[in-house]
Enzyme design. Structure first.
Site, mmCIF file in Angstrom:
data_model
loop_
_atom_site.group_PDB
_atom_site.id
_atom_site.type_symbol
_atom_site.label_atom_id
_atom_site.label_comp_id
_atom_site.label_asym_id
_atom_site.label_seq_id
_atom_site.Cartn_x
_atom_site.Cartn_y
_atom_site.Cartn_z
ATOM 1 N N GLY A 260 0.828 -1.202 0.000
ATOM 2 C CA GLY A 260 0.000 0.000 0.000
ATOM 3 C C GLY A 260 0.868 1.260 0.000
ATOM 4 N N VAL A 261 0.238 2.397 0.207
ATOM 5 C CA VAL A 261 1.013 3.635 0.275
ATOM 6 C C VAL A 261 1.208 4.006 1.743
ATOM 7 C CG1 VAL A 261 0.449 4.614 -1.964
ATOM 8 C CG2 VAL A 261 -1.155 4.899 -0.088
ATOM 9 N N GLY A 262 2.180 4.868 2.035
ATOM 10 C CA GLY A 262 2.388 5.309 3.407
ATOM 11 C C GLY A 262 3.697 4.786 3.977
ATOM 12 N N GLU A 286 -0.638 -1.167 -6.884
ATOM 13 C CA GLU A 286 -1.620 -0.180 -7.338
ATOM 14 C C GLU A 286 -0.945 1.166 -7.581
ATOM 15 O OE1 GLU A 286 -5.593 0.073 -5.178
ATOM 16 O OE2 GLU A 286 -4.586 1.908 -4.576
ATOM 17 N N GLY A 380 -7.674 -0.044 -2.615
ATOM 18 C CA GLY A 380 -7.452 -1.365 -3.200
ATOM 19 C C GLY A 380 -7.210 -2.436 -2.159
HETATM 20 O O1 0RQ Z 1 -4.144 10.714 11.813
HETATM 21 O O2 0RQ Z 1 -3.599 12.250 9.970
HETATM 22 O O3 0RQ Z 1 -4.644 13.106 12.073
HETATM 23 O O4 0RQ Z 1 -2.268 12.283 12.068
HETATM 24 O O5 0RQ Z 1 -5.000 7.897 10.895
HETATM 25 O O6 0RQ Z 1 -2.467 7.200 10.046
HETATM 26 O O7 0RQ Z 1 -0.420 6.222 11.042
HETATM 27 O O8 0RQ Z 1 -0.246 8.266 9.510
HETATM 28 O O9 0RQ Z 1 -0.806 5.929 8.648
HETATM 29 O O10 0RQ Z 1 -0.951 7.328 6.519
HETATM 30 O O11 0RQ Z 1 -0.477 4.831 6.528
HETATM 31 O O12 0RQ Z 1 -2.754 5.730 7.089
HETATM 32 C C1 0RQ Z 1 -5.245 3.021 7.421
HETATM 33 C C2 0RQ Z 1 -5.639 5.469 7.216
HETATM 34 C C3 0RQ Z 1 -3.338 4.558 7.600
HETATM 35 C C4 0RQ Z 1 -4.420 4.273 5.368
HETATM 36 C C5 0RQ Z 1 -4.692 4.327 6.909
HETATM 37 C C6 0RQ Z 1 -4.948 8.019 12.325
HETATM 38 C C7 0RQ Z 1 -3.548 8.537 12.580
HETATM 39 C C8 0RQ Z 1 -3.406 9.563 11.464
HETATM 40 C C9 0RQ Z 1 -3.186 8.175 9.347
HETATM 41 P P1 0RQ Z 1 -3.623 12.196 11.470
HETATM 42 P P2 0RQ Z 1 -0.914 6.971 9.856
HETATM 43 P P3 0RQ Z 1 -1.176 5.976 7.114
HETATM 44 C C10 0RQ Z 1 -4.155 0.200 -1.139
HETATM 45 C C11 0RQ Z 1 -3.957 0.805 0.153
HETATM 46 C C12 0RQ Z 1 -7.085 2.165 3.564
HETATM 47 C C13 0RQ Z 1 -6.868 2.050 2.066
HETATM 48 C C14 0RQ Z 1 -5.719 1.186 1.723
HETATM 49 C C15 0RQ Z 1 -5.672 3.945 4.558
HETATM 50 C C16 0RQ Z 1 -4.134 8.880 10.318
HETATM 51 O O13 0RQ Z 1 -3.453 3.289 5.106
HETATM 52 O O14 0RQ Z 1 -6.446 4.830 4.234
HETATM 53 O O15 0RQ Z 1 -5.330 0.304 2.434
HETATM 54 N N1 0RQ Z 1 -5.885 2.640 4.270
HETATM 55 N N2 0RQ Z 1 -5.149 1.490 0.584
HETATM 56 O O16 0RQ Z 1 -3.440 9.098 13.869
HETATM 57 C C17 0RQ Z 1 -7.800 6.697 15.387
HETATM 58 C C18 0RQ Z 1 -6.858 4.570 15.167
HETATM 59 C C19 0RQ Z 1 -5.971 5.103 14.187
HETATM 60 C C20 0RQ Z 1 -6.091 6.470 13.884
HETATM 61 C C21 0RQ Z 1 -4.498 5.582 12.660
HETATM 62 N N3 0RQ Z 1 -6.807 3.279 15.518
HETATM 63 N N4 0RQ Z 1 -7.748 5.400 15.734
HETATM 64 N N5 0RQ Z 1 -6.992 7.262 14.461
HETATM 65 N N6 0RQ Z 1 -5.161 6.718 12.923
HETATM 66 N N7 0RQ Z 1 -4.968 4.577 13.429
HETATM 67 C C22 0RQ Z 1 -2.935 0.503 -1.958
HETATM 68 C C23 0RQ Z 1 -2.576 -0.564 -2.911
HETATM 69 O O17 0RQ Z 1 -1.557 -0.527 -3.492
HETATM 70 C C24 0RQ Z 1 -3.539 -1.667 -3.107
#
Ligand code: 0RQ
Length: 497
Positions: A260-262, A286, A380
């Site tokens: 994924g991304v991130g 993706e 995705g």
């Molecule tokens: O909040 O932005 O206010 O700081 O969620 O979290 O830790 O920066 O991580 O950017 O990787 O995002 C799942 C959202 C993670 C993303 C998710 C809060 C956290 C932060 C972002 P702020 P991080 P990431 C397909 C890939 C779904 C789609 C997918 C996503 C913000 O990865 O959208 O998988 N995934 N696509 O503080 C409350 C919790 C939390 C929370 C995180 N438990 N409760 N807030 N956050 N966990 C790509 C392909 O290639 C298929």
């Protein structure tokens, strides 16, 4: 720039943003190119200008996936979006969706194009597409993403094209194939990640082009920060585990990877760079980011297939300067192909996706904070998790300064269930759920993946659930969301707050 229109009859369609945007009125179903990159910029800005000048209208906005501040952000802020589908990641748009001011429905990205062709999303009134050129036969060469654009162009009543200054030599990067629709569809003939099965351009009916603009704008470049400690630990767990499985001959070394991304995705890809066990890898994913260029340069990655490239400013310069080299090794496809369940199954993809929270039995919430507030969308992740040969779900064990445990008794929203998730990973460790019963999964997830500060709380809950109700996946429904409720009440899941 007129020379980029190699089909002379279309040269008369060159116009200004105001004239082009006049085709978009209140209630228009607007389908735009864009999948983290490659989105139009001029017409959205003109729509904002009209709204700021006092015109009242709203459009239904459909893209490939996220488009960032320069489309989703400004259109949401201007109040001109009635509907938005699918995945988005803009803060303003997120706020308005959660305030119920913008209607939003989440979809598996692999499904969209087929639904649009079937007419399930209503008529495609206008498509706006970013392109590097129009070919001699009046077809389109897209920019840095493909997404759903081939289907939007195929179905649109009116097409507006924004021609950018990105190199025309992108021609040859894309592989455009629209699969058959049900019933009686034939297989998608991809047998290796690098296979090309379509055309290097998007087929277009030039008679539907109503306006062409020349754009000097660029995508908002991604900003990559070095992965933090938790992301690096998660990546190490994954790379060690896969190495172990390959050495035990339980996993072929040649399976392609999706990430994924991130932060974690970047950490895994950076991990490959530092680990000489991994070489000749294929990526079937993706979104492709800067780290893929590094891996190609090192010879670690043989080929990378995706639907879009999201690069930093430096990454873009490097990619454009050496396009001749990268073009042989990178393929951009429609998202219904990059994320096709059929192809992901056939290739046996190793898939890594990030969760917001995971429960003790392995159900996953990727999209909604505290059950209610949309974050981005499923993207995705479902396409890859449900169909990969080996699927990882990863998350730091806590969020918001340790006030939230990402391991919970029951997820507050369900995107993926226990049957799609093989391996659960946090910075503290990894649990391979495949040989375990649900109770064994719960015990190992609590003792291995949960943050140490939350282990006792989770363990006590699990024991109470066993004694109260027993069963195959014990739960005590009277307190299953006690941790979430405590957070909503006090701002922390901890008992001492
Ligand atoms: O909040 O932005 O206010 O700081 O969620 O979290 O830790 O920066 O991580 O950017 O990787 O995002 C799942 C959202 C993670 C993303 C998710 C809060 C956290 C932060 C972002 P702020 P991080 P990431 C397909 C890939 C779904 C789609 C997918 C996503 C913000 O990865 O959208 O998988 N995934 N696509 O503080 C409350 C919790 C939390 C929370 C995180 N438990 N409760 N807030 N956050 N966990 C790509 C392909 O290639 C298929």
């Amino acid at each position: 720039r007129r020379a980029r229109i190699h089909y002379p009859p279309l040269r008369d369609k060159v116009t200004d943003a105001g004239t082009a945007a006049a085709h978009i009125q209140d209630g228009t179903n607007l389908f735009i190119s864009g999948f983290t990159s490659g989105y139009p910029k001029l017409v959205p800005r003109e729509l904002v200008r009209r709204a700021q000048a006092g015109e009242e209208f709203k459009v239904n906005l459909f893209a490939g996936a996220s488009t960032g501040e320069s489309v989703d952000g400004i259109l949401a802020e201007a109040g001109v979006v009635a509907w938005r589908r699918p995945y988005m990641s803009d803060r303003t748009m997120r706020r308005l969706i959660n305030d119920n001011q913008i209607r939003f429905k989440d979809d598996h990205l692999s499904m969209l194009s087929g639904q649009v062709r079937a007419g399930n999303w209503g008529p495609v009134d206008v498509a706006i597409v970013e392109a590097v050129a129009i070919t001699e036969d009046g077809n389109l060469i897209p920019t840095m993403s493909v997404g759903n654009t081939p289907t939007y162009v195929k179905k649109a009543d009116k097409i507006i094209i924004e021609i950018t200054h990105e190199p025309e030599e992108l021609y040859g990067l894309h592989d455009i194939f629209i699969p058959e629709d049900p019933p009686y569809r034939m297989p998608i003939p991809i047998y290796r990640a690098a296979d090309r099965i379509g055309k290097p351009h998007i087929d277009m009916d030039p008679s539907r082009v109503v306006a062409i603009l020349f754009s000097e704008e660029e995508d908002c470049c991604a900003v990559f920060t070095p992965p933090d400690q938790a992301a690096r630990r998660i990546a190490e767990h994954i790379l060690d585990f896969v190495r172990h499985e390959i050495s035990k001959k339980r996993l072929p070394a040649s399976l392609p990877w999706q990430s994924g991304v991130g932060d974690v995705a970047n950490a895994v890809l950076s991990g490959f760079l530092e680990d000489d066990f991994y070489h000749n890898l294929d990526i079937y994913s993706e979104v492709l980011q800067d780290s893929v260029l590094d891996l190609i340069d090192m010879g670690t990655v043989r080929v990378a297939s995706g639907s879009a490239m999201t690069l930093s400013y430096k990454g873009r310069q490097r990619f454009f300067n050496e396009l001749y080299r990268y073009k042989d090794k990178i393929v951009l496809r429609p998202v219904e192909i990059s994320n096709s369940p059929e192809v992901i199954r056939r290739l046996g993809v190793i898939a890594i996706n990030t969760a917001i929270e995971v429960d003790i039995y392995g159900h996953v919430n990727s999209t909604h904070v505290m059950g209610s507030q949309l974050m981005n969308g499923i993207g995705g992740s479902g396409d890859f998790l449900r169909n990969g040969a080996l699927t990882f779900i990863v998350t730091p064990s806590t969020a918001k300064g340790d006030r939230i445990s990402a391991i919970v008794p029951m997820v507050s929203h369900v995107d993926h269930n226990e049957h799609s998730v093989d391996i659960i990973v946090t910075e503290h460790g990894l649990v391979d759920t495949r040989p375990l019963t649900p109770r064994q999964v719960a015990e190992q997830v609590i003792t291995t993946c949960a943050h140490p500060d939350y282990r006792e709380m989770l363990w006590e809950y699990y024991q109470r659930a066993i004694h109260a109700n027993g069963g195959h996946e014990p739960h005590d429904l009277s307190e299953v969301f006690a941790m979430h409720q405590r957070f909503l009440r006090t701002g922390s899941m901890r008992k001492d707050c």
